[in-house]
Design a protein around this motif. Structure first.
Motif, PDB file in Angstrom:
ATOM      1  N   MET A   1       0.844  -1.177   0.000  1.00  0.00           N
ATOM      2  CA  MET A   1       0.000   0.000   0.000  1.00  0.00           C
ATOM      3  C   MET A   1       0.893   1.244   0.000  1.00  0.00           C
ATOM      4  SD  MET A   1      -2.865   1.260   2.725  1.00  0.00           S
ATOM      5  CE  MET A   1      -4.155   0.281   2.008  1.00  0.00           C
ATOM      6  N   LYS A   2       0.454   2.253  -0.723  1.00  0.00           N
ATOM      7  CA  LYS A   2       1.209   3.495  -0.855  1.00  0.00           C
ATOM      8  C   LYS A   2       0.595   4.610   0.004  1.00  0.00           C
ATOM      9  CE  LYS A   2       3.916   1.764  -3.971  1.00  0.00           C
ATOM     10  NZ  LYS A   2       5.248   1.369  -3.594  1.00  0.00           N
ATOM     11  N   VAL A   3       1.407   5.586   0.341  1.00  0.00           N
ATOM     12  CA  VAL A   3       0.956   6.742   1.115  1.00  0.00           C
ATOM     13  C   VAL A   3      -0.177   7.465   0.390  1.00  0.00           C
ATOM     14  CG1 VAL A   3       1.672   9.029   1.962  1.00  0.00           C
ATOM     15  CG2 VAL A   3       3.146   7.035   2.334  1.00  0.00           C
ATOM     16  N   SER A   4      -0.139   7.485  -0.924  1.00  0.00           N
ATOM     17  CA  SER A   4      -1.188   8.153  -1.709  1.00  0.00           C
ATOM     18  C   SER A   4      -2.569   7.580  -1.410  1.00  0.00           C
ATOM     19  CB  SER A   4      -0.898   8.047  -3.211  1.00  0.00           C
ATOM     20  OG  SER A   4      -0.837   6.691  -3.608  1.00  0.00           O
ATOM     21  N   GLN A   5      -2.643   6.275  -1.122  1.00  0.00           N
ATOM     22  CA  GLN A   5      -3.923   5.646  -0.804  1.00  0.00           C
ATOM     23  C   GLN A   5      -4.457   6.142   0.539  1.00  0.00           C
ATOM     24  OE1 GLN A   5      -1.965   1.802  -1.946  1.00  0.00           O
ATOM     25  NE2 GLN A   5      -4.092   1.265  -2.437  1.00  0.00           N
ATOM     26  N   ILE A   6      -3.575   6.371   1.493  1.00  0.00           N
ATOM     27  CA  ILE A   6      -4.005   6.932   2.775  1.00  0.00           C
ATOM     28  C   ILE A   6      -4.544   8.342   2.559  1.00  0.00           C
ATOM     29  CG2 ILE A   6      -3.217   7.785   5.024  1.00  0.00           C
ATOM     30  CD1 ILE A   6      -1.277   5.438   5.110  1.00  0.00           C
ATOM     31  N   LEU A   7      -3.843   9.128   1.745  1.00  0.00           N
ATOM     32  CA  LEU A   7      -4.271  10.509   1.504  1.00  0.00           C
ATOM     33  C   LEU A   7      -5.614  10.571   0.785  1.00  0.00           C
ATOM     34  CD1 LEU A   7      -0.909  12.250   0.526  1.00  0.00           C
ATOM     35  CD2 LEU A   7      -2.063  12.213   2.750  1.00  0.00           C
ATOM     36  N   GLN A   8      -5.886   9.581  -0.076  1.00  0.00           N
ATOM     37  CA  GLN A   8      -7.180   9.537  -0.754  1.00  0.00           C
ATOM     38  C   GLN A   8      -8.308   9.358   0.246  1.00  0.00           C
ATOM     39  OE1 GLN A   8      -6.818   6.358  -3.590  1.00  0.00           O
ATOM     40  NE2 GLN A   8      -5.838   7.649  -5.135  1.00  0.00           N
TER      41      GLN A   8
END
Length: 142
Positions: A1-8
């Protein structure tokens, strides 16, 4: 999982302050927003530091009532570990654990793009594991 997914999921809103802001004003902001850290930006919008509730507690123990006279610049961590949206969440969690800090600003194209906490990372990892478990159960059930 990428940080971008958390930000979404959580959004990209970050509480920011100036290094010149009074500590008591920032403490009030932490309480009002129910957050654990703020990012201090310099006049050009670059990260100057990060101030967490832990920093405030340590300063209170050291300075006592004189804490009210201090500014963000007096207490903030100036050597800030950052990440990018493309970083792996597990890598960011390891850095937080090893560095003993709980908040990491996210930088994208040289600008502040979000803030990830250890709670955000743990929540995302639990959700990822839950999806994997469901996929395995579905596979086994045929």
């Amino acid at each position: 999982m990428k940080v971008s997914q958390i930000l979404q999921t959580k959004g990209r809103d970050v509480a920011t302050v100036s290094p010149d802001d009074a500590i008591l004003d920032v403490v009030a902001q932490l309480k009002a927003r129910r957050i654990g850290a703020v990012v201090a930006l310099d006049g050009s919008g670059h990260i100057a530091g990060i101030l967490s509730e832990r920093d405030v507690v340590h300063a209170l123990a050291e300075h006592g009532p004189n804490l009210a006279k201090l500014k963000v610049a007096d207490l903030m961590t100036k050597d800030v570990t950052t990440c990018t949206p493309s970083n792996d969440v597990n890598h960011v969690m390891r850095e937080m654990t090893q560095g003993r800090f709980r908040h990491v600003p996210v930088i994208e194209n040289g600008k502040l793009a979000g803030l990830v906490s250890i709670g955000d990372a743990v929540k995302a990892r639990i959700e990822e594991l839950e999806h994997e478990r469901e996929a395995l159960q579905s596979y086994i059930a045929g």
